[in-house]
Write a protein that holds these residues in place. Structure first.
Motif, PDB file in Angstrom:
ATOM      1  N   LEU A 117      55.554  55.087  53.174  1.00 20.86           N
ATOM      2  CA  LEU A 117      54.317  54.315  51.913  1.00 20.86           C
ATOM      3  C   LEU A 117      52.807  54.045  52.227  1.00 20.86           C
ATOM      4  O   LEU A 117      52.419  55.875  53.115  1.00 20.86           O
ATOM      5  N   SER A 118      51.685  54.174  51.065  1.00 21.21           N
ATOM      6  CA  SER A 118      50.188  54.644  51.556  1.00 21.21           C
ATOM      7  C   SER A 118      49.962  53.248  52.399  1.00 21.21           C
ATOM      8  O   SER A 118      49.696  52.163  51.931  1.00 21.21           O
ATOM      9  N   ILE A 119      49.224  53.685  53.304  1.00 20.37           N
ATOM     10  CA  ILE A 119      48.762  52.646  54.500  1.00 20.37           C
ATOM     11  C   ILE A 119      47.459  52.517  54.594  1.00 20.37           C
ATOM     12  O   ILE A 119      47.066  53.679  55.092  1.00 20.37           O
ATOM     13  N   ASN A 120      46.324  52.083  54.220  1.00 19.42           N
ATOM     14  CA  ASN A 120      44.631  52.430  54.236  1.00 19.42           C
ATOM     15  C   ASN A 120      45.028  52.566  55.537  1.00 19.42           C
ATOM     16  O   ASN A 120      45.497  51.175  56.923  1.00 19.42           O
ATOM     17  N   CYS A 142      40.745  45.205  59.357  1.00 19.13           N
ATOM     18  CA  CYS A 142      40.710  43.815  58.510  1.00 19.13           C
ATOM     19  C   CYS A 142      40.711  43.863  57.725  1.00 19.13           C
ATOM     20  O   CYS A 142      41.688  43.048  57.004  1.00 19.13           O
ATOM     21  N   ALA A 143      41.113  45.082  56.837  1.00 19.60           N
ATOM     22  CA  ALA A 143      41.580  45.424  55.614  1.00 19.60           C
ATOM     23  C   ALA A 143      42.432  45.585  55.924  1.00 19.60           C
ATOM     24  O   ALA A 143      43.295  46.962  55.918  1.00 19.60           O
ATOM     25  N   LEU A 144      43.884  45.235  55.348  1.00 19.03           N
ATOM     26  CA  LEU A 144      45.091  45.597  55.650  1.00 19.03           C
ATOM     27  C   LEU A 144      45.439  45.317  53.931  1.00 19.03           C
ATOM     28  O   LEU A 144      45.429  44.434  53.182  1.00 19.03           O
ATOM     29  N   GLU A 145      46.176  46.939  53.516  1.00 27.22           N
ATOM     30  CA  GLU A 145      46.858  46.982  52.977  1.00 27.22           C
ATOM     31  C   GLU A 145      47.936  47.947  52.625  1.00 27.22           C
ATOM     32  O   GLU A 145      48.345  49.270  53.584  1.00 27.22           O
ATOM     33  N   VAL A 146      49.217  47.373  52.057  1.00 27.75           N
ATOM     34  CA  VAL A 146      50.950  48.841  52.762  1.00 27.75           C
ATOM     35  C   VAL A 146      51.529  48.477  51.309  1.00 27.75           C
ATOM     36  O   VAL A 146      51.674  47.571  50.866  1.00 27.75           O
ATOM     37  N   ASN A 147      51.075  50.121  50.542  1.00 30.04           N
ATOM     38  CA  ASN A 147      51.389  49.896  49.090  1.00 30.04           C
ATOM     39  C   ASN A 147      52.825  51.331  49.723  1.00 30.04           C
ATOM     40  O   ASN A 147      53.070  51.818  50.042  1.00 30.04           O
ATOM     41  N   TRP A 199      46.463  36.578  61.954  1.00 33.20           N
ATOM     42  CA  TRP A 199      47.023  35.786  60.708  1.00 33.20           C
ATOM     43  C   TRP A 199      47.078  34.669  60.030  1.00 33.20           C
ATOM     44  O   TRP A 199      47.953  33.988  59.831  1.00 33.20           O
ATOM     45  N   GLU A 200      46.258  34.347  60.558  1.00 31.96           N
ATOM     46  CA  GLU A 200      45.902  32.760  60.233  1.00 31.96           C
ATOM     47  C   GLU A 200      45.569  32.451  58.279  1.00 31.96           C
ATOM     48  O   GLU A 200      46.227  31.354  57.961  1.00 31.96           O
ATOM     49  N   PHE A 201      45.580  33.412  57.749  1.00 31.66           N
ATOM     50  CA  PHE A 201      45.633  33.459  56.468  1.00 31.66           C
ATOM     51  C   PHE A 201      46.780  34.272  56.234  1.00 31.66           C
ATOM     52  O   PHE A 201      47.145  35.456  56.077  1.00 31.66           O
ATOM     53  N   PRO A 202      47.291  33.816  54.401  1.00 36.75           N
ATOM     54  CA  PRO A 202      48.712  34.123  54.259  1.00 36.75           C
ATOM     55  C   PRO A 202      48.350  35.325  54.017  1.00 36.75           C
ATOM     56  O   PRO A 202      47.799  36.479  52.973  1.00 36.75           O
ATOM     57  N   VAL A 203      49.271  36.018  53.881  1.00 38.91           N
ATOM     58  CA  VAL A 203      49.639  37.724  53.215  1.00 38.91           C
ATOM     59  C   VAL A 203      49.754  37.624  51.620  1.00 38.91           C
ATOM     60  O   VAL A 203      50.863  36.679  51.774  1.00 38.91           O
ATOM     61  N   ILE A 211      60.651  56.333  32.523  1.00 40.74           N
ATOM     62  CA  ILE A 211      61.764  56.872  33.471  1.00 40.74           C
ATOM     63  C   ILE A 211      59.778  57.547  34.160  1.00 40.74           C
ATOM     64  O   ILE A 211      59.568  57.392  35.090  1.00 40.74           O
ATOM     65  N   LYS A 212      58.744  57.252  33.282  1.00 43.03           N
ATOM     66  CA  LYS A 212      57.559  57.811  33.768  1.00 43.03           C
ATOM     67  C   LYS A 212      57.036  56.831  34.151  1.00 43.03           C
ATOM     68  O   LYS A 212      56.003  57.247  35.130  1.00 43.03           O
ATOM     69  N   LYS A 213      57.252  55.113  34.774  1.00 45.11           N
ATOM     70  CA  LYS A 213      57.166  54.478  35.016  1.00 45.11           C
ATOM     71  C   LYS A 213      57.406  54.173  35.824  1.00 45.11           C
ATOM     72  O   LYS A 213      58.790  54.669  36.593  1.00 45.11           O
ATOM     73  N   HIS A 214      56.511  53.170  37.352  1.00 45.52           N
ATOM     74  CA  HIS A 214      56.656  53.310  38.588  1.00 45.52           C
ATOM     75  C   HIS A 214      56.956  51.988  39.278  1.00 45.52           C
ATOM     76  O   HIS A 214      56.448  51.120  38.852  1.00 45.52           O
ATOM     77  N   ILE A 215      57.996  51.579  39.714  1.00 53.05           N
ATOM     78  CA  ILE A 215      57.988  50.513  40.377  1.00 53.05           C
ATOM     79  C   ILE A 215      56.450  50.322  41.842  1.00 53.05           C
ATOM     80  O   ILE A 215      56.882  51.475  42.838  1.00 53.05           O
ATOM     81  N   CYS A 216      55.847  49.818  41.432  1.00 46.39           N
ATOM     82  CA  CYS A 216      54.752  49.302  42.316  1.00 46.39           C
ATOM     83  C   CYS A 216      54.968  48.230  43.256  1.00 46.39           C
ATOM     84  O   CYS A 216      54.711  47.152  42.807  1.00 46.39           O
ATOM     85  N   PHE A 217      54.433  48.178  44.485  1.00 41.50           N
ATOM     86  CA  PHE A 217      54.791  46.885  45.377  1.00 41.50           C
ATOM     87  C   PHE A 217      53.799  47.541  46.294  1.00 41.50           C
ATOM     88  O   PHE A 217      53.402  48.015  46.571  1.00 41.50           O
ATOM     89  N   SER A 218      53.172  45.972  47.156  1.00 42.87           N
ATOM     90  CA  SER A 218      52.195  46.160  48.283  1.00 42.87           C
ATOM     91  C   SER A 218      52.124  45.048  49.023  1.00 42.87           C
ATOM     92  O   SER A 218      52.499  43.578  48.546  1.00 42.87           O
ATOM     93  N   LEU A 219      51.956  45.287  50.066  1.00 46.81           N
ATOM     94  CA  LEU A 219      51.920  43.887  51.318  1.00 46.81           C
ATOM     95  C   LEU A 219      50.411  44.475  51.739  1.00 46.81           C
ATOM     96  O   LEU A 219      49.653  45.004  51.798  1.00 46.81           O
TER      97      LEU A 219
END
Length: 286
Positions: free
Chosen positions: A114-117, A147-152, A181-185, A253-261
């Motif tokens: 995964l790509s994690i900031n 502070c800035a959470l991003e997991v792609n 974690w008071e604010f939703p992801v 086939i060239k497209k990718h499924i991308c997802f993040s939290l």
């Protein structure tokens, strides 16, 4: 997306029986059951325990080219057993296996895949090695503070079984001392022409509902939702659905499924999260 070749062999065929020969009732029931089984198990994948010769899973030959260890092909039984139990790919960044019930492809992207900031900044994240009961020795990313959470993550949809509804699920753990974690992801899924994940503007206000955003004409390019972690259990694995996709034949086939939290709007410093990875698996019918 290429289509998977389907084929099976049945040792019985009611149409081939001699009409002049009396058919034993027990034989008829056995043959009818075999034909019914053939109809229900004709899938683009391996079906465990089937009396019909298993069908090789969609795209498996291309997938296992990236296997970390040699695949035993000395017999079909040994090959199928390995594909059912799982094959590690790309230095254990991914795991591929075939679901025993459905015969459909499944993937797990571990933390390393995964790509994690800020993951390589020691003050923010730590790489820890654990003995996982399912995966053996496994490196996982442990959040110290950020502070800035991003997991792609992303995956080529041609690796998934065609015409199947998949769910994309983040698997992680929150420690008892987890804070901030008071604010939703925010959970997002999208398709892109490139594997690079592009950040998205989160202007709409929404809570526990899917928001669909159109970048161009046609179907929505982006789907997103928010989920609160405040009431999630501590000290055990949590599964959080990031989205669902249907692997239609029209996907390029060239497209990718991308997802993040992600969570960076609240401004809180977050800690106490252990990221195992993201699983892409066929959604079970209720």
């Amino acid at each position: 997306m290429g289509q998977c070749a389907l084929g099976f062999q049945s040792s019985t065929n009611l149409a081939d029986s001699d009409p002049k020969t009396p058919l034993n009732l027990a034989d008829a029931e056995t043959k009818a059951a075999a034909l019914k089984l053939a109809g229900t198990e004709l899938k683009a994948g391996l079906v465990a325990g089937s009396p019909i010769e298993p069908v090789v899973s969609h795209n498996y030959e291309d997938i296992i080219k990236a296997a970390d260890a040699p695949i035993d092909r000395s017999s079909k039984e040994k090959l199928f057993a390995q594909l059912h139990s799982g094959v590690y790919l790309h230095q254990k960044k991914q795991k591929y296996w075939i679901d025993k019930e459905s015969g459909l492809n499944c993937f797990m992207l571990f933390s390393k895949g995964l790509s994690i900031n800020w993951v390589n900044e020691e003050r923010y994240w730590s790489w820890r090695t654990f003995e996982d009961p399912e995966e053996g020795t496994l490196e996982m990313a442990e959040l110290l503070k950020v502070c800035a959470l991003e997991v792609n993550g992303s995956l080529d949809p041609s690796l998934l079984s065609p015409k199947t509804m998949y769910e994309i699920v983040y698997i992680f753990k929150l420690y008892e001392q987890a804070k901030g974690w008071e604010f939703p992801v925010t959970l997002k899924t999208r398709f892109t022409e490139e594997e690079v994940i592009r950040k998205l503007s989160l202007l709409p206000k929404f809570q526990e509902e899917w928001i669909e955003a159109h970048v161009g004409d046609g179907e929505p390019d982006i789907k997103m939702r928010k989920a609160s972690l405040m009431n999630k259990p501590r000290g055990q694995w949590i599964e959080l659905v990031a989205g669902e996709i249907y692997t239609d034949h029209c996907f390029s086939i060239k497209k990718h499924i991308c997802f993040s939290l992600s969570e960076y709007q609240g401004g809180n410093w977050k800690s106490g999260l252990l990221m195992k990875g993201v699983v892409l698996r066929p959604k079970k019918r209720m």
